[in-house]
Design an enzyme around this catalytic site. Structure first.
Site: not given
Ligand SMILES: Cc1cc2nc3c(=O)[nH]c(=O)nc-3n(C[C@H](O)[C@H](O)[C@H](O)COP(=O)(O)OP(=O)(O)OC[C@H]3O[C@@H](n4cnc5c(N)ncnc54)[C@H](O)[C@@H]3O)c2cc1C
Length: 402
Positions: A136-137, A379
């Site tokens: 989600e956003p 994932e």
């Molecule tokens: C092309 C694409 C396809 C996608 N498809 C799907 C889909 O089909 N369904 C769906 O639901 N989602 C989907 N996603 C979303 C994807 O699962 C998320 O982008 C992913 O889970 C990471 O979340 P975020 O981008 O909000 O990063 P954030 O959670 O904001 O994390 C940003 C950075 O901080 C790091 N981080 C976060 N928490 C911690 C911690 N506790 N300790 C250390 N490091 C941490 C992360 O590893 C990352 O490097 C997709 C994303 C993309 C780009």
């Protein structure tokens, strides 16, 4: 004794997936990389083929996991749907990752259905094409932070919220949506719901432009008083605070080895291409001479190949455990972490070692480097997998190790 030979049955379906990759995906791979959001008409041929394979009982050629696809027993070991899906997805991603993610009826939501659905739901949703909407956003990694709500109104659930970055969110026929049935009860109240794409109140707000996997549609979905039948809640509706959200999290035990397989497939494509480039440049890769006595590029190639092999074996282990009903959350995360970073490292290094040719658009090397990055993000990112692995090895809860 460990026998790493693949069973004949699995080899046959992987060969079939390889034919699809070589004959359908590779020839149009660059075309749809350059034409983002254009519908790949070749997917229609795929849809017919997948339907044919399913009807003939030969299983899927892409990523979905058939829990109903009963594994065959062989001397105490079982090689079933998870292993077949892994081997097939390695092949199709050798062809193209974005197109693999667009194969009809093979969405990540299908794996969620296979992991969590009751037998009755498997019967009902066995033949849909389901995408997966968790993000989600307001969050990505922290899956427990779901704000989308589901409220029961008579015989229907009413869903409200916004889901972003949904792979195949526009093309799929159904979406598996994570929503909370009671936000005051925390993560235990998060359930997954099968939402038909034409359900009233569900709309696609826009498609994303991306770094890689451009052949795959990535959608923003809005649920505005979206109504679905009561029995489209997957698994048990009971909110068990003790169990947390173990139910929906089970999905990842199935999907993470598959995403690992995607990274392994694209990395193998890059290694094969690189080997050809090195051979053209007169660099011989030998398995008889120590790496330190070979050309520097050959030594780098051998190191990449060894890393790839380790990633491949980890993924086989995680999928095999799932088929043999062994708890595999730790191994699923290990396989995803290893393959995710191996995929990005191998494909980027291949661009580098192939020189200016590698950076140009003449081969697919630079495309594979862009495509592989997402496999270390969705994932569960690299960092999140490492966190899960540490928690499991140290016996710490998510509250104790954040
Ligand atoms: C092309 C694409 C396809 C996608 N498809 C799907 C889909 O089909 N369904 C769906 O639901 N989602 C989907 N996603 C979303 C994807 O699962 C998320 O982008 C992913 O889970 C990471 O979340 P975020 O981008 O909000 O990063 P954030 O959670 O904001 O994390 C940003 C950075 O901080 C790091 N981080 C976060 N928490 C911690 C911690 N506790 N300790 C250390 N490091 C941490 C992360 O590893 C990352 O490097 C997709 C994303 C993309 C780009």
């Amino acid at each position: 004794m460990i026998n790493l030979e693949l069973p004949k049955r699995l080899k046959a379906s992987a060969n079939q997936a390889h034919q699809v990759a070589a004959q359908i995906f590779r020839p149009v791979s660059r075309k749809y990389d350059l034409a983002e959001h254009v519908y790949p008409v070749e997917l229609d041929t795929m849809a017919a083929m997948v339907e044919g394979l399913n009807d003939s009982g030969q299983g899927a050629s892409g990523a979905a996991l058939g829990r109903g696809d009963e594994p065959k027993k062989q001397a105490g070991n079982v090689n079933g749907g998870n292993m077949a899906s892994l081997l097939n997805v390695i092949e199709t991603c050798w062809g193209d990752v974005g197109l693999t993610l667009s194969i009809p009826y093979q969405g990540l939501g299908n794996s969620a259905i296979a992991a969590v659905a009751t037998d009755e739901q498997l019967e009902r949703f066995g033949k849909v094409w389901a995408s997966m909407a968790i993000t989600e956003p307001s969050f990505g990694s922290d899956s427990a932070a779901v704000t989308t709500t589901a409220v029961l109104d008579g015989d229907e659930w009413v869903l409200n919220g916004e889901k972003i970055f949904v792979t195949a969110g526009e093309r799929s026929t159904h979406v598996v949506v994570w929503a909370s049935v009671d936000r005051s009860k925390g993560r235990a109240a998060i359930k997954s719901f099968v939402v038909p794409r034409d359900a009233p109140g569900l709309s696609v707000a826009r498609l994303e432009h991306k770094l890689g996997i451009k052949a795959s549609d990535t959608a923003v979905l809005v649920l505005d008083n979206c109504r679905i039948p009561k029995d489209n809640l997957l698994g048990s509706p009971e909110v068990n605070v003790e169990k947390g959200f173990a139910g929906v999290m089970q999905t990842f035990d199935n999907t993470r080895p598959i995403v690992a397989g995607m990274a392994i497939g694209v990395a193998r494509a890059a290694l094969e291409e690189l080997r050809g480039v090195l051979a053209e440049a007169g660099v011989e890769v030998s398995y008889d001479v120590p790496a330190c006595n070979q050309h520097a590029a050959a030594a780098e190639f051998l190191a990449l190949e060894a890393d790839w092999e380790a990633a491949y074996l980890q993924a086989l282990r995680a999928a095999w455990m799932a088929d043999n009903k062994q708890p595999n959350s730790l191994e699923a995360s290990i396989s995803k972490a290893k393959a995710g970073r191996t995929g990005t490292a191998v494909t980027l290094k291949a661009v580098e070692l192939a020189g200016t040719y590698g950076y140009s658009e003449r081969p697919l090397l630079e495309k594979w480097a862009r495509d592989s990055k997402i496999l270390d993000i969705f994932e569960g990112t690299q960092q999140i997998q490492q966190l899960i692995i540490a928690r499991r090895l140290l016996g710490l809860s998510s509250a104790e190790l954040k």
